[in-house]
Design a protein around this motif. Structure first.
Motif, PDB file in Angstrom:
ATOM      1  N   PHE A 104     -37.136 -69.709  -9.110  1.00 47.16           N
ATOM      2  CA  PHE A 104     -37.699 -71.070  -9.244  1.00 47.16           C
ATOM      3  C   PHE A 104     -37.291 -71.906  -8.192  1.00 47.16           C
ATOM      4  CE2 PHE A 104     -37.653 -70.559 -14.165  1.00 47.16           C
ATOM      5  CZ  PHE A 104     -38.994 -70.586 -14.248  1.00 47.16           C
ATOM      6  N   TYR A 105     -36.016 -71.760  -7.828  1.00 48.23           N
ATOM      7  CA  TYR A 105     -35.361 -72.762  -6.678  1.00 48.23           C
ATOM      8  C   TYR A 105     -36.079 -72.598  -5.382  1.00 48.23           C
ATOM      9  CZ  TYR A 105     -31.954 -74.807  -3.519  1.00 48.23           C
ATOM     10  OH  TYR A 105     -31.431 -75.367  -2.565  1.00 48.23           O
ATOM     11  N   THR A 106     -36.556 -71.408  -5.024  1.00 46.40           N
ATOM     12  CA  THR A 106     -37.157 -70.946  -3.799  1.00 46.40           C
ATOM     13  C   THR A 106     -38.670 -71.544  -3.726  1.00 46.40           C
ATOM     14  OG1 THR A 106     -37.336 -68.694  -4.440  1.00 46.40           O
ATOM     15  CG2 THR A 106     -35.253 -69.497  -3.118  1.00 46.40           C
ATOM     16  N   GLY A 107     -39.074 -71.714  -4.820  1.00 47.28           N
ATOM     17  CA  GLY A 107     -40.564 -71.920  -4.848  1.00 47.28           C
ATOM     18  C   GLY A 107     -41.680 -70.602  -4.974  1.00 47.28           C
ATOM     19  N   LEU A 108     -40.785 -69.359  -4.931  1.00 44.32           N
ATOM     20  CA  LEU A 108     -41.270 -67.922  -4.791  1.00 44.32           C
ATOM     21  C   LEU A 108     -42.446 -67.883  -6.021  1.00 44.32           C
ATOM     22  CD1 LEU A 108     -42.081 -65.709  -3.053  1.00 44.32           C
ATOM     23  CD2 LEU A 108     -40.054 -64.452  -3.961  1.00 44.32           C
ATOM     24  N   SER A 109     -41.973 -68.448  -7.123  1.00 44.21           N
ATOM     25  CA  SER A 109     -42.722 -68.001  -8.401  1.00 44.21           C
ATOM     26  C   SER A 109     -44.245 -68.593  -8.346  1.00 44.21           C
ATOM     27  CB  SER A 109     -41.980 -68.560  -9.816  1.00 44.21           C
ATOM     28  OG  SER A 109     -41.473 -69.823  -9.673  1.00 44.21           O
ATOM     29  N   ALA A 110     -44.221 -69.945  -7.695  1.00 43.25           N
ATOM     30  CA  ALA A 110     -45.391 -70.565  -7.510  1.00 43.25           C
ATOM     31  C   ALA A 110     -46.407 -69.906  -6.699  1.00 43.25           C
ATOM     32  CB  ALA A 110     -44.898 -72.160  -6.941  1.00 43.25           C
ATOM     33  N   VAL A 111     -45.771 -69.141  -5.626  1.00 46.97           N
ATOM     34  CA  VAL A 111     -46.694 -68.411  -4.697  1.00 46.97           C
ATOM     35  C   VAL A 111     -47.060 -67.064  -5.266  1.00 46.97           C
ATOM     36  CG1 VAL A 111     -46.811 -67.855  -2.321  1.00 46.97           C
ATOM     37  CG2 VAL A 111     -45.484 -69.739  -3.017  1.00 46.97           C
ATOM     38  N   TRP A 112     -46.162 -66.378  -5.839  1.00 43.85           N
ATOM     39  CA  TRP A 112     -46.475 -65.023  -6.167  1.00 43.85           C
ATOM     40  C   TRP A 112     -45.966 -64.911  -7.530  1.00 43.85           C
ATOM     41  CZ3 TRP A 112     -43.219 -60.119  -5.583  1.00 43.85           C
ATOM     42  CH2 TRP A 112     -44.109 -59.116  -5.810  1.00 43.85           C
ATOM     43  N   ALA A 113     -46.703 -64.757  -8.732  1.00 42.94           N
ATOM     44  CA  ALA A 113     -46.460 -64.859  -9.973  1.00 42.94           C
ATOM     45  C   ALA A 113     -45.631 -63.873 -10.354  1.00 42.94           C
ATOM     46  CB  ALA A 113     -47.721 -64.928 -11.017  1.00 42.94           C
ATOM     47  N   PRO A 114     -45.800 -62.378  -9.938  1.00 42.61           N
ATOM     48  CA  PRO A 114     -44.785 -61.391 -10.288  1.00 42.61           C
ATOM     49  C   PRO A 114     -43.567 -61.494  -9.947  1.00 42.61           C
ATOM     50  CG  PRO A 114     -46.880 -60.407  -9.525  1.00 42.61           C
ATOM     51  CD  PRO A 114     -46.766 -61.980  -9.128  1.00 42.61           C
ATOM     52  N   ALA A 115     -43.343 -62.702  -9.310  1.00 46.54           N
ATOM     53  CA  ALA A 115     -41.789 -62.801  -8.433  1.00 46.54           C
ATOM     54  C   ALA A 115     -40.879 -63.148  -9.731  1.00 46.54           C
ATOM     55  CB  ALA A 115     -41.751 -63.833  -7.552  1.00 46.54           C
ATOM     56  N   LEU A 116     -41.431 -63.783 -10.796  1.00 49.48           N
ATOM     57  CA  LEU A 116     -40.243 -64.249 -11.359  1.00 49.48           C
ATOM     58  C   LEU A 116     -39.852 -62.883 -12.433  1.00 49.48           C
ATOM     59  CD1 LEU A 116     -38.993 -66.655 -13.153  1.00 49.48           C
ATOM     60  CD2 LEU A 116     -40.805 -66.766 -14.253  1.00 49.48           C
ATOM     61  N   PRO A 117     -40.638 -62.256 -12.979  1.00 53.68           N
ATOM     62  CA  PRO A 117     -40.269 -61.192 -13.774  1.00 53.68           C
ATOM     63  C   PRO A 117     -39.367 -60.212 -13.258  1.00 53.68           C
ATOM     64  CG  PRO A 117     -42.525 -61.062 -13.614  1.00 53.68           C
ATOM     65  CD  PRO A 117     -42.087 -62.413 -13.035  1.00 53.68           C
ATOM     66  N   LEU A 118     -39.747 -60.000 -11.795  1.00 48.82           N
ATOM     67  CA  LEU A 118     -39.189 -58.865 -11.031  1.00 48.82           C
ATOM     68  C   LEU A 118     -37.809 -59.550 -10.631  1.00 48.82           C
ATOM     69  CD1 LEU A 118     -42.085 -58.016  -8.421  1.00 48.82           C
ATOM     70  CD2 LEU A 118     -40.953 -56.741 -10.224  1.00 48.82           C
ATOM     71  N   ALA A 119     -37.853 -60.733 -10.300  1.00 47.77           N
ATOM     72  CA  ALA A 119     -36.197 -61.125 -10.058  1.00 47.77           C
ATOM     73  C   ALA A 119     -35.401 -61.200 -11.271  1.00 47.77           C
ATOM     74  CB  ALA A 119     -36.404 -62.575  -9.666  1.00 47.77           C
ATOM     75  N   ALA A 120     -35.942 -61.385 -12.433  1.00 46.98           N
ATOM     76  CA  ALA A 120     -35.043 -61.288 -13.579  1.00 46.98           C
ATOM     77  C   ALA A 120     -34.716 -59.826 -13.894  1.00 46.98           C
ATOM     78  CB  ALA A 120     -35.813 -62.151 -14.736  1.00 46.98           C
ATOM     79  N   LEU A 121     -35.653 -59.078 -13.702  1.00 43.52           N
ATOM     80  CA  LEU A 121     -35.417 -57.539 -13.771  1.00 43.52           C
ATOM     81  C   LEU A 121     -34.255 -57.023 -12.938  1.00 43.52           C
ATOM     82  CD1 LEU A 121     -39.118 -56.161 -14.352  1.00 43.52           C
ATOM     83  CD2 LEU A 121     -37.477 -56.592 -16.086  1.00 43.52           C
ATOM     84  N   SER A 122     -34.328 -57.424 -11.868  1.00 45.03           N
ATOM     85  CA  SER A 122     -33.447 -57.160 -10.660  1.00 45.03           C
ATOM     86  C   SER A 122     -32.018 -57.422 -11.005  1.00 45.03           C
ATOM     87  CB  SER A 122     -33.965 -57.397  -9.138  1.00 45.03           C
ATOM     88  OG  SER A 122     -35.203 -57.044  -8.831  1.00 45.03           O
ATOM     89  N   GLY A 123     -31.906 -58.897 -11.518  1.00 42.83           N
ATOM     90  CA  GLY A 123     -30.707 -59.217 -11.802  1.00 42.83           C
ATOM     91  C   GLY A 123     -29.965 -58.414 -13.041  1.00 42.83           C
ATOM     92  N   ALA A 124     -30.808 -58.223 -14.205  1.00 41.67           N
ATOM     93  CA  ALA A 124     -30.163 -57.472 -15.404  1.00 41.67           C
ATOM     94  C   ALA A 124     -30.004 -56.264 -14.788  1.00 41.67           C
ATOM     95  CB  ALA A 124     -31.354 -57.563 -16.313  1.00 41.67           C
ATOM     96  N   GLY A 125     -30.875 -55.534 -13.978  1.00 42.13           N
ATOM     97  CA  GLY A 125     -30.634 -54.248 -13.482  1.00 42.13           C
ATOM     98  C   GLY A 125     -29.353 -53.876 -12.734  1.00 42.13           C
ATOM     99  N   LEU A 126     -28.942 -54.917 -11.938  1.00 40.64           N
ATOM    100  CA  LEU A 126     -27.768 -54.735 -10.800  1.00 40.64           C
ATOM    101  C   LEU A 126     -26.592 -55.118 -11.914  1.00 40.64           C
ATOM    102  CD1 LEU A 126     -29.057 -56.728  -7.833  1.00 40.64           C
ATOM    103  CD2 LEU A 126     -28.510 -54.144  -8.122  1.00 40.64           C
ATOM    104  N   ALA A 127     -26.827 -56.033 -12.900  1.00 41.23           N
ATOM    105  CA  ALA A 127     -25.507 -56.122 -13.618  1.00 41.23           C
ATOM    106  C   ALA A 127     -25.387 -54.942 -14.425  1.00 41.23           C
ATOM    107  CB  ALA A 127     -25.885 -57.421 -14.516  1.00 41.23           C
ATOM    108  N   THR A 128     -26.340 -54.427 -15.203  1.00 37.39           N
ATOM    109  CA  THR A 128     -26.045 -53.227 -15.856  1.00 37.39           C
ATOM    110  C   THR A 128     -25.386 -51.854 -15.211  1.00 37.39           C
ATOM    111  OG1 THR A 128     -28.041 -53.682 -17.137  1.00 37.39           O
ATOM    112  CG2 THR A 128     -27.190 -51.636 -17.826  1.00 37.39           C
ATOM    113  N   ALA A 239     -32.532 -53.088 -18.470  1.00 38.40           N
ATOM    114  CA  ALA A 239     -32.852 -54.145 -17.584  1.00 38.40           C
ATOM    115  C   ALA A 239     -34.463 -54.560 -17.664  1.00 38.40           C
ATOM    116  CB  ALA A 239     -32.840 -53.415 -15.895  1.00 38.40           C
ATOM    117  N   LEU A 240     -35.313 -53.683 -18.064  1.00 37.89           N
ATOM    118  CA  LEU A 240     -36.543 -53.943 -18.439  1.00 37.89           C
ATOM    119  C   LEU A 240     -36.623 -54.924 -19.621  1.00 37.89           C
ATOM    120  CD1 LEU A 240     -38.517 -50.788 -17.812  1.00 37.89           C
ATOM    121  CD2 LEU A 240     -38.802 -52.615 -16.639  1.00 37.89           C
ATOM    122  N   ALA A 241     -36.010 -54.517 -20.741  1.00 39.26           N
ATOM    123  CA  ALA A 241     -36.228 -55.448 -21.921  1.00 39.26           C
ATOM    124  C   ALA A 241     -35.390 -56.966 -21.715  1.00 39.26           C
ATOM    125  CB  ALA A 241     -35.370 -54.569 -22.813  1.00 39.26           C
TER     126      ALA A 241
END
Length: 328
Positions: A104-128, A239-241
């Protein structure tokens, strides 16, 4: 009829009833069946618009996100053999939210729609992954690691909010972080559903392996269940869920802690028998909480994540109370 079968049947009926109520709830007095009929036949009526564009996406996301949160909590508890394991308590949801907010902060989600779910998946996956690497340290290490992850993600989220130049953008991010389905759309359903369904399939596939792990890691491997493969399926499934849910609904916590705890006396202690009831219970809990936040209690709609936290916190304290004095 066995107690397990009866539990699943009752939960299924409850989910169905709550789903119908979710479609019917709202200030506009429209018939659910009429709205669904108009929508399916392509008639552009007010009822079809309200049902198809507003209430149906909200109901679908509440059902899927609640179900996967309950399922991931049961799977994590079976894997680490710890009743305190939960995507929210262990910081997984927070790290997923951090990834989404950075996009959201970098504005990447406005340019590339899949960036938002991919970023959330990456954060959850790294934590797990990090938590799994620390599970051999016992209960205390796991809970401390989860607290550290949660604190780190909260601090970085606060830093991001401080750096956001627009007060309106800061408000939007804070509103989203508290968790809500009030702005759910068919686009959100399309974004989240693939990850939620694939994650659920991966988690359901671990049932027999989690049963074997209750006998110990060495015994499970002797029985032909490779520990590393089981861990990876739980990691990817969680991570996916969690990441897919966070990407469209923000932070919704404690569902994965509450449902396995409440349903374990009815479904039994075996992890494989707890997966389906926890998924159904999580779906019912989030549908009920989403119905509650729509009540005209005040001028503004309550946030869904706030309600689930208020429900889950007493259960968390009860679990801590039960575990007092046990070796960690």
């Amino acid at each position: 009829m066995s107690r397990y079968t009866l539990t699943v049947a009752v939960l299924s009926a409850l989910v169905l009833a709550l789903a119908i109520l979710s479609l019917a709830a709202g200030p506009a007095g429209i018939g659910v069946m009429q709205g669904l009929s108009d929508m399916l036949h392509g008639r552009e009526t007010i009822a079809a618009t309200i049902i198809g564009q507003i209430r149906l996406p909200r109901m679908i996301l509440a059902l899927l996100i609640g179900g996967t949160l309950g399922l991931s909590g049961a799977a994590l508890q079976g894997l680490v053999r710890n009743p305190l394991a939960d995507p929210g308590v262990l910081g997984i949801s927070g790290c997923g939210a951090l990834g989404a907010v950075l996009v959201f902060y970098t504005g990447l989600s406005a340019v590339w729609a899949p960036a938002l779910p991919l970023a959330a998946l990456s954060g959850a996956g790294l934590a797990t992954l990090l938590l799994l690497a620390l599970t051999r340290g016992g209960t205390l290490v796991l809970v401390l690691a989860g607290a550290a992850l949660g604190s780190m993600s909260a601090a970085l989220l606060a830093l991001t909010l401080n750096l956001v130049p627009s007060p309106y953008a800061s408000y939007e991010i804070m509103h989203w972080l508290m968790g809500s389905l009030s702005r759910a759309s068919l686009h959100d359903v399309l974004i989240a559903t693939p990850g939620l369904l694939i994650g659920s399939v991966l988690l359901f596939s671990t049932g027999r392996s989690l049963d074997a792990l209750t006998l110990g890691e060495d015994v499970a491997q002797t029985m032909g269940f490779p520990l590393r493969a089981v861990q990876w399926r739980v990691v990817l499934g969680t991570a996916l869920a969690v990441g897919s849910g966070v990407a469209v609904a923000g932070g919704i916590g404690f569902v994965g802690l509450v449902m396995p705890h409440l349903l374990r006396p009815l479904a039994g202690a075996r992890p494989s028998r707890l997966l389906l009831p926890s998924a159904l219970g999580g779906a019912a809990l989030l549908l009920a909480a989403d119905l509650f936040v729509r009540l005209p209690v005040s001028g503004a709609e309550l946030q869904l994540g706030v309600v689930t936290s208020l429900i889950g916190t007493p259960v968390f304290f009860w679990q801590v109370w039960r575990l007092r004095g046990r070796p960690v």
